[in-house]
Scaffold this motif. Structure first.
Motif, PDB file in Angstrom:
ATOM      1  N   GLY A 183       0.820  -1.202   0.000  1.00 11.06           N
ATOM      2  CA  GLY A 183       0.000   0.000   0.000  1.00 11.06           C
ATOM      3  C   GLY A 183       0.854   1.252   0.000  1.00 11.06           C
ATOM      4  O   GLY A 183       0.513   2.258  -0.630  1.00 11.06           O
ATOM      5  N   LEU A 184       1.971   1.204   0.708  1.00  9.49           N
ATOM      6  CA  LEU A 184       2.925   2.315   0.672  1.00  9.49           C
ATOM      7  C   LEU A 184       3.511   2.433  -0.729  1.00  9.49           C
ATOM      8  O   LEU A 184       3.638   3.534  -1.271  1.00  9.49           O
ATOM      9  CB  LEU A 184       4.037   2.088   1.694  1.00  9.49           C
ATOM     10  N   ALA A 185       3.850   1.291  -1.329  1.00  9.53           N
ATOM     11  CA  ALA A 185       4.396   1.307  -2.687  1.00  9.53           C
ATOM     12  C   ALA A 185       3.411   1.904  -3.676  1.00  9.53           C
ATOM     13  O   ALA A 185       3.806   2.574  -4.641  1.00  9.53           O
ATOM     14  CB  ALA A 185       4.777  -0.114  -3.106  1.00  9.53           C
ATOM     15  N   ALA A 186       2.111   1.674  -3.457  1.00 10.49           N
ATOM     16  CA  ALA A 186       1.099   2.234  -4.348  1.00 10.49           C
ATOM     17  C   ALA A 186       1.141   3.762  -4.324  1.00 10.49           C
ATOM     18  O   ALA A 186       0.851   4.414  -5.330  1.00 10.49           O
ATOM     19  CB  ALA A 186      -0.283   1.741  -3.949  1.00 10.49           C
ATOM     20  N   ILE A 187       1.498   4.333  -3.182  1.00 10.93           N
ATOM     21  CA  ILE A 187       1.638   5.785  -3.068  1.00 10.93           C
ATOM     22  C   ILE A 187       2.964   6.237  -3.671  1.00 10.93           C
ATOM     23  O   ILE A 187       3.019   7.179  -4.464  1.00 10.93           O
ATOM     24  CB  ILE A 187       1.538   6.218  -1.591  1.00 10.93           C
ATOM     25  N   LEU A 188       4.039   5.556  -3.331  1.00 11.30           N
ATOM     26  CA  LEU A 188       5.370   5.964  -3.791  1.00 11.30           C
ATOM     27  C   LEU A 188       5.519   5.864  -5.303  1.00 11.30           C
ATOM     28  O   LEU A 188       6.246   6.650  -5.920  1.00 11.30           O
ATOM     29  CB  LEU A 188       6.442   5.109  -3.108  1.00 11.30           C
ATOM     30  N   HIS A 189       4.844   4.895  -5.924  1.00  7.98           N
ATOM     31  CA  HIS A 189       4.982   4.683  -7.369  1.00  7.98           C
ATOM     32  C   HIS A 189       3.783   5.191  -8.171  1.00  7.98           C
ATOM     33  O   HIS A 189       3.716   4.984  -9.386  1.00  7.98           O
ATOM     34  CB  HIS A 189       5.173   3.197  -7.660  1.00  7.98           C
ATOM     35  N   CYS A 190       2.845   5.832  -7.513  1.00  7.21           N
ATOM     36  CA  CYS A 190       1.593   6.224  -8.152  1.00  7.21           C
ATOM     37  C   CYS A 190       1.808   7.107  -9.381  1.00  7.21           C
ATOM     38  O   CYS A 190       1.345   6.788 -10.484  1.00  7.21           O
ATOM     39  CB  CYS A 190       0.695   6.923  -7.135  1.00  7.21           C
ATOM     40  N   ASP A 191       2.495   8.218  -9.230  1.00  8.83           N
ATOM     41  CA  ASP A 191       2.720   9.114 -10.354  1.00  8.83           C
ATOM     42  C   ASP A 191       3.559   8.460 -11.435  1.00  8.83           C
ATOM     43  O   ASP A 191       3.327   8.669 -12.638  1.00  8.83           O
ATOM     44  CB  ASP A 191       3.389  10.409  -9.889  1.00  8.83           C
ATOM     45  N   ARG A 192       4.531   7.669 -11.036  1.00  6.19           N
ATOM     46  CA  ARG A 192       5.380   6.967 -11.996  1.00  6.19           C
ATOM     47  C   ARG A 192       4.544   5.986 -12.833  1.00  6.19           C
ATOM     48  O   ARG A 192       4.721   5.865 -14.044  1.00  6.19           O
ATOM     49  CB  ARG A 192       6.497   6.235 -11.256  1.00  6.19           C
ATOM     50  N   PHE A 193       3.640   5.285 -12.165  1.00  8.42           N
ATOM     51  CA  PHE A 193       2.741   4.352 -12.844  1.00  8.42           C
ATOM     52  C   PHE A 193       1.866   5.110 -13.837  1.00  8.42           C
ATOM     53  O   PHE A 193       1.695   4.694 -14.990  1.00  8.42           O
ATOM     54  CB  PHE A 193       1.885   3.652 -11.789  1.00  8.42           C
ATOM     55  N   HIS A 194       1.342   6.238 -13.400  1.00  6.03           N
ATOM     56  CA  HIS A 194       0.482   7.069 -14.248  1.00  6.03           C
ATOM     57  C   HIS A 194       1.212   7.483 -15.521  1.00  6.03           C
ATOM     58  O   HIS A 194       0.640   7.467 -16.626  1.00  6.03           O
ATOM     59  CB  HIS A 194       0.039   8.305 -13.466  1.00  6.03           C
ATOM     60  N   ASP A 195       2.465   7.861 -15.383  1.00  2.00           N
ATOM     61  CA  ASP A 195       3.233   8.384 -16.511  1.00  2.00           C
ATOM     62  C   ASP A 195       3.560   7.327 -17.568  1.00  2.00           C
ATOM     63  O   ASP A 195       4.030   7.671 -18.663  1.00  2.00           O
ATOM     64  CB  ASP A 195       4.528   9.018 -16.010  1.00  2.00           C
ATOM     65  N   LEU A 196       3.325   6.066 -17.265  1.00  2.00           N
ATOM     66  CA  LEU A 196       3.613   5.000 -18.221  1.00  2.00           C
ATOM     67  C   LEU A 196       2.483   4.792 -19.232  1.00  2.00           C
ATOM     68  O   LEU A 196       2.637   4.038 -20.197  1.00  2.00           O
ATOM     69  CB  LEU A 196       3.867   3.682 -17.472  1.00  2.00           C
ATOM     70  N   PHE A 197       1.357   5.478 -19.015  1.00  2.00           N
ATOM     71  CA  PHE A 197       0.184   5.300 -19.867  1.00  2.00           C
ATOM     72  C   PHE A 197      -0.050   6.510 -20.769  1.00  2.00           C
ATOM     73  O   PHE A 197       0.391   7.622 -20.457  1.00  2.00           O
ATOM     74  CB  PHE A 197      -1.058   5.075 -19.007  1.00  2.00           C
ATOM     75  N   PRO A 198      -0.781   6.295 -21.869  1.00  2.00           N
ATOM     76  CA  PRO A 198      -1.175   7.434 -22.711  1.00  2.00           C
ATOM     77  C   PRO A 198      -2.069   8.378 -21.921  1.00  2.00           C
ATOM     78  O   PRO A 198      -2.709   7.982 -20.942  1.00  2.00           O
ATOM     79  CB  PRO A 198      -1.950   6.768 -23.856  1.00  2.00           C
ATOM     80  N   ALA A 199      -2.145   9.599 -22.354  1.00  2.00           N
ATOM     81  CA  ALA A 199      -2.934  10.611 -21.640  1.00  2.00           C
ATOM     82  C   ALA A 199      -4.409  10.239 -21.543  1.00  2.00           C
ATOM     83  O   ALA A 199      -5.095  10.634 -20.591  1.00  2.00           O
ATOM     84  CB  ALA A 199      -2.782  11.956 -22.338  1.00  2.00           C
ATOM     85  N   LYS A 200      -4.912   9.465 -22.495  1.00  2.00           N
ATOM     86  CA  LYS A 200      -6.332   9.113 -22.499  1.00  2.00           C
ATOM     87  C   LYS A 200      -6.698   8.067 -21.450  1.00  2.00           C
ATOM     88  O   LYS A 200      -7.879   7.885 -21.125  1.00  2.00           O
ATOM     89  CB  LYS A 200      -6.741   8.603 -23.876  1.00  2.00           C
ATOM     90  N   THR A 201      -5.706   7.350 -20.911  1.00  3.96           N
ATOM     91  CA  THR A 201      -5.967   6.316 -19.904  1.00  3.96           C
ATOM     92  C   THR A 201      -6.273   6.959 -18.556  1.00  3.96           C
ATOM     93  O   THR A 201      -5.549   7.850 -18.104  1.00  3.96           O
ATOM     94  CB  THR A 201      -4.769   5.376 -19.745  1.00  3.96           C
TER      95      THR A 201
END
Length: 370
Positions: A183-201
């Protein structure tokens, strides 16, 4: 309870009818979920503590959920020194050699009744075998203990496989979630995870029992800081913590393991599920053994029915401090209860014993319409 954001509209309606908060056993599943060993990742140094390959479990989506994804990270605490990490080599927390097939439940469950929003999504569970909340990346091998500190590489290897091999790059909706250290990792990597997808996702994150806060222990010190400082130093985590936090002037890297210093600068919507009397934090943030040499809290922290009146007051103050450390931004939704529990969004191999309280359908509804 605290909640914010339009994405909780359906959950608010559900709240009026009454939350589904119940003592529940693991949801019956149709069987074990596919277990994927990323043997090719070993050559890139993406390995568990013992050098074994990363593992994830995958259940493909169908129907309306065919292009939606929920990626859940397993919990299991941290190892702060080589001796602690070496112990993990002998079990599934540090080696995929000891990992066994499992079924999905809770937020990963395939039952439409108890998991109405995600039951037919592509559902993934990333196994946790590095002891750093997937933040470590040390090139050198600890030859004395034969250890590799490569948690971040493990995370990237799994995510890259999901993107390129499984088709997650075409996702319409994607949710990064986790329990405890996951759950901590979900916070720490959240923005990084987001940036791996196209803007429409549409991408959001969910943290269950991962909001570890920077609170004082019963001796007046900040013992939890020493835990994270040791983890960051051992695993070389600083470079993989959110730059929005570590770039702050005079900011010690270990403070960026505490969500309260990270969440205010996040760009991706987040939902938090946590107990205000979180059982792990009571034992390790409020009343850790070093702060209690006379063991006056030994029974209380294991069973709050054994607490004295003064200890209960301390626990209530701990709750107050925890609530004060929660984020106040509009992009964060939350459900904070007063259970003495740790991880409540479904069956967890590491933390939940039989009879533990779980928040089941409610959380699924709260995370509706990603």
């Amino acid at each position: 309870m605290a909640a914010s954001g339009a994405w909780l509209a359906r959950a608010t309606a559900t709240a009026v009818l009454g939350f589904v908060l119940a003592v529940a056993s693991a949801e019956a599943a149709s069987g074990d979920v596919e277990m994927v060993f990323l043997k090719a990742a070993v050559a890139k140094g993406a390995v568990c503590l013992d050098g074994s390959p990363p593992v994830y479990h995958f259940s493909p989506g169908s129907g309306s959920g065919a292009n939606n994804w929920v990626v859940h990270m397993e919990g299991g605490g941290w190892c702060r020194n080589p001796d602690e990490c070496a112990v993990r080599k002998g079990n599934f927390r540090g080696s995929s050699k000891f990992m066994k097939p499992l079924s999905f439940s809770g937020i990963l469950g395939g039952n439409q009744k108890s998991n109405p929003d995600f039951y037919n999504w592509n559902r993934v569970k990333i196994r946790y075998c590095d002891g750093s909340s997937f933040t470590g990346d040390v090139e050198a091998v600890d030859t004395a203990k034969d250890l590799r500190y490569r948690g971040f590489r493990v995370w990237r290897a799994v995510i890259d496989d999901l993107l390129t091999v499984r088709g997650m790059s075409k996702a319409q909706n994607a949710l990064l979630s986790g329990c405890s250290a996951g759950g901590l990792a979900a916070i720490l990597h959240c923005d990084r995870f987001h940036d791996l997808f196209p803007a429409k996702t549409k991408v959001k994150c969910f943290s269950d029992a991962g909001y570890f806060f920077d609170g004082k222990d019963i001796s007046g010190n900040f013992y939890a800081r020493s835990i994270y400082k040791s983890v960051v130093n051992l695993h070389g985590s600083a470079k993989n913590l959110p730059a929005s936090c570590t770039s702050k002037p005079k900011q010690s890297p270990e403070l960026c393991m505490f969500p309260q210093y990270v969440v205010p600068t996040m760009r991706t919507p987040l939902f938090i599920l946590n107990a205000a009397y979180d059982s792990w934090q009571v034992k390790n943030v409020l009343a850790p053994s070093p702060a209690d040499p006379k063991k006056t809290w030994a029974q209380c922290k294991l069973d709050i029915k054994s607490c004295s009146a003064s200890q209960l007051t301390t626990l209530q103050n701990f709750r107050t401090d925890f609530l004060a450390a929660l984020p106040k931004t509009q992009s964060v939704g939350m459900f904070i209860d007063s259970c003495n529990a740790h991880c409540q969004s479904g069956s967890q191999d590491t933390w939940l014993a039989d009879g533990s309280p779980t928040v089941n359908k409610t959380v699924s509804l709260m995370l509706h319409q990603l």
